[in-house]
Design an enzyme around this catalytic site. Structure first.
Site, PDB file in Angstrom:
ATOM      1  N   GLU A   1     100.545 -63.436 -23.362  1.00 43.58           N
ATOM      2  CA  GLU A   1     100.829 -63.894 -23.773  1.00 43.58           C
ATOM      3  C   GLU A   1     102.157 -64.470 -22.905  1.00 43.58           C
ATOM      4  O   GLU A   1     102.915 -63.766 -23.646  1.00 43.58           O
ATOM      5  CB  GLU A   1     100.813 -64.183 -25.443  1.00 43.58           C
ATOM      6  CG  GLU A   1      98.562 -63.752 -25.892  1.00 43.58           C
ATOM      7  CD  GLU A   1      99.573 -63.449 -27.507  1.00 43.58           C
ATOM      8  OE1 GLU A   1      98.573 -64.247 -28.292  1.00 43.58           O
ATOM      9  OE2 GLU A   1      99.906 -62.446 -27.728  1.00 43.58           O
TER      10      GLU A   1
ATOM     11  N   GLU B   1     107.213 -62.350  -9.934  1.00 47.41           N
ATOM     12  CA  GLU B   1     108.304 -61.651 -10.362  1.00 47.41           C
ATOM     13  C   GLU B   1     107.264 -61.449 -11.768  1.00 47.41           C
ATOM     14  O   GLU B   1     107.796 -59.641 -12.248  1.00 47.41           O
ATOM     15  CB  GLU B   1     109.193 -62.871 -11.324  1.00 47.41           C
ATOM     16  CG  GLU B   1     110.519 -63.714 -10.200  1.00 47.41           C
ATOM     17  CD  GLU B   1     110.428 -62.930  -9.090  1.00 47.41           C
ATOM     18  OE1 GLU B   1     110.239 -61.753  -9.592  1.00 47.41           O
ATOM     19  OE2 GLU B   1     110.530 -63.104  -7.995  1.00 47.41           O
TER      20      GLU B   1
ATOM     21  N   ASN C   1      83.591 -69.945 -17.817  1.00 50.75           N
ATOM     22  CA  ASN C   1      84.452 -69.502 -17.171  1.00 50.75           C
ATOM     23  C   ASN C   1      85.204 -68.734 -17.552  1.00 50.75           C
ATOM     24  O   ASN C   1      86.652 -68.717 -18.050  1.00 50.75           O
ATOM     25  CB  ASN C   1      85.161 -71.261 -18.415  1.00 50.75           C
ATOM     26  CG  ASN C   1      85.278 -70.791 -19.963  1.00 50.75           C
ATOM     27  OD1 ASN C   1      85.092 -69.535 -19.620  1.00 50.75           O
ATOM     28  ND2 ASN C   1      85.817 -71.733 -20.626  1.00 50.75           N
TER      29      ASN C   1
END
Length: 612
Positions: free
Chosen positions: A202, A336, A408
């Site tokens: 998240e 990163e 999906n």
């Protein structure tokens, strides 16, 4: 009989190939002009959403017809997605905009198994796709005919500058032992199940005030930039079975909330402190990235702490908005984020199958879309050794706000599994056509799922990390490992040198080692007497700008003091502190401060039996 209306928007190749043009992506030396033809089969009279779940476009590339299949990137946003900006007087303004009918898609080219696509359909088609091993970009042309688009190879975009661009993470490869290949890891069945389990990150992205100025205070342009980057991030991280959900963006529209400077290591440290103290308290998330338009020091365009995922301060990165191309900034952010996931830079021995590698220390001119074999092995090793807990938090099915669509990769209401389209599904447990489990199967994924069946009760699914942790075992009734639990707080540990606290055994000596190295030990009591004064950085409590001295019995719950190696006849009391994070250098909560006593949340040394 269901009547079907075939909606067709004409798309033909314009009989013209341009030699040079200035586009949003930069100066392009060779391009084709095309007109999209979209074909959609809809039930007659059915309400059509603004952006359909699946779309199909046909056009020509180099004179050859191609069919681009697009699927909306469900799960791109979390249910509680929020946007925060600041008024001219500094007031924090947070909104929860509707994102159900967004316009960001992943896709593929028909009859090209290795193809990929990351496309925005917000105002025409904008993004990139891989066709026969080459990267192409597509974007609308600003012509009176709004359907005109330019299609061009990435190699035909002029370089914005010749300066090298690098990640700021420094590393001496010769100092590392050769990476042990995944095939050489002696994994237990529990570890293998853990690696196979889908992970979730998240993500919050913060745009600094220089970004606001660069985009002339156009928050829509900044949002569009961020959305496109995260859409590409999701495509890249499918290789690691990781889904990235954008839970929020923050735009420092009035002024920066930290001192953003070109020294990337300083800015990253300040951003991490701000994230821990401020952002985490008002927005649940696993990782935060600072997107800045400042020119970072030297050739640096990004920096992150290696192996820091889920850490309150260090699960962060800083990325420079260094290119006009969304994909180049997205690749830097993917690089990163990979550092946060325990992946170092690639060495000469690493292989990406002839393609540019994401974890190259230097940015390639061509976008890197693949992780090397070294990256995969390092990532697996990091997961096995560290088990970052936050990335196993699976979003609830009801948290996904848009209508379900099978194929999906995201399990939604009414689905039992989702392994992508039938042509791409490699999961033997899932029927890709129906998104239901195959007959006779119980599960498709999870730490307690093996060969499509629940693992038998009592099978260990999460090993104990320390003597203050507890190993968890499968129940035999679920594919998920039970909630991570630990030994009761206050239980003696490390041969009575400490007491368990939230699964760890904090001691003064271990904290000294973490700050000053392996030769450091806790200082004598005389050093801790400085905390009795309540002056400067030596105290027990702080309320705003006011500091409070420690009571004599609480002095080992304030500032930590250490000594470095043998001291002889003199004692050098070593401490550490940070003006940007006032908790750094203080004794950790739950640390033993006397026989049968521990430091509590108000930095008092209290009886361990009443502390929790």
């Amino acid at each position: 009989m269901i009547q079907v209306l075939l909606v067709t928007i004409c798309l033909a190749v314009f009989p013209y190939q341009g030699s040079s043009i200035i586009l949003g992506s930069g100066n392009v030396n060779d391009y084709e002009v095309v007109y999209p033809r979209k074909v959609t089969a809809l039930p007659k009279g059915a309400a059509q959403p603004k952006y359909e779940d699946t779309m199909q476009y046909e056009f020509k590339v180099n004179g050859e017809p191609v069919v681009l299949h697009l699927e909306k990137n469900k799960g791109l946003f979390s249910e509680d997605y929020s946007e925060t900006h600041y008024s001219p007087d500094g007031r924090e303004i947070t909104t929860y905009p509707p994102v159900e009918d967004h316009c960001y898609y992943h896709g593929r080219i028909q009859n090209d198994a290795d193809s990929t696509a990351s496309i925005s359909a917000c105002n025409g088609l904008k993004g990139h796709f891989k066709l026969q091993g080459e990267m192409y970009l597509i974007e609308p042309l600003e012509l009176s005919d709004s359907e005109a688009h330019a299609v061009f190879k990435y190699e035909n975009v002029e370089k914005e500058d010749e300066a090298p661009k690098m990640c700021g993470v420094t590393q001496n490869w010769e100092s590392y032992e050769p990476i042990k290949k995944a095939s050489q890891l002696n994994l237990t069945p529990e570890q293998q199940r853990y690696l196979n389990t889908k992970k979730y990150i998240e993500l919050v992205i913060v745009a600094d005030n220089v970004m606001v100025k660069k985009y002339t205070s156009n928050s829509t342009a900044i949002r569009t930039r961020i959305y496109a980057c995260v859409n590409t991030l999701n495509l890249i991280y499918r290789a690691f079975n990781i889904h990235i959900a954008l839970v929020g963006i923050e735009i420092w529209s009035n002024k920066d909330l930290i001192n953003v400077i070109s020294a990337s290591n300083v800015t990253l440290d300040l951003f991490g402190n701000w994230r821990r103290r401020v952002l985490l308290r008002r927005k649940r998330h696993d990782n935060a990235q600072l997107l800045t338009a400042i020119d970072l020091d030297g050739p640096t365009i990004g920096l992150a702490r290696v192996g820091s995922m889920c850490d309150p301060k260090c699960s962060t990165g800083i990325v420079q908005d260094h290119s006009k191309l969304d994909v180049m900034v997205a690749v830097t952010m993917a690089h990163e984020l990979a550092h946060n996931l325990g992946i170092n830079h690639d060495g000469n021995q690493c292989n990406c199958g002839g393609n540019p590698c994401i974890m190259s220390a230097t940015l390639n001119f061509e976008p890197a879309y693949r992780f090397s074999d070294c990256s995969r092995d390092e990532h697996w090793r990091y997961l096995i050794d560290n088990r970052p807990p936050c990335i196993l938090n699976k979003p609830l099915i009801t948290d996904i706000v848009s209508p379900p669509v099978c194929g999906n990769y995201f399990v939604e209401v009414g689905e039992e599994c989702d392994c992508g389209l039938p042509a791409h599904c490699q999961n033997p447990c899932c029927n890709a056509a129906t998104c239901k489990l195959r007959p006779g199967t119980q599960c498709e994924d999870g730490e307690c799922c093996e060969q499509c069946q629940f693992t038998s009760a009592g099978t260990e699914c999460r090993a104990a990390k320390s003597e203050c942790d507890i190993a968890e075992s499968c129940t035999g009734q679920s594919a998920d490992c039970p909630t991570d639990n630990f030994q009761r707080n206050g239980r003696p540990c490390l041969n009575n040198n400490g007491y368990c606290y939230n699964g760890k055994c904090p001691t003064l000596d271990h904290q000294c080692i973490s700050f000053f190295g392996s030769s450091a030990t806790v200082a004598p009591d005389v050093c801790f007497n400085l905390n009795l004064k309540g002056e400067g950085n030596f105290y027990c409590r702080r309320e705003n700008t006011r500091i409070f001295p420690c009571a004599p019995q609480d002095k080992k719950c304030g500032r930590l003091f250490c000594v470095l190696g043998p001291t002889g006849n003199t004692i050098s009391c070593q401490s550490t502190y940070s003006q940007s994070d006032l908790d750094i250098g203080m004794v950790d909560l739950g640390t033993k401060c006397g026989d049968g006593r521990v430091c509590n949340s108000t930095r008092q040394c209290v009886d361990v039996n009443t502390a929790y």
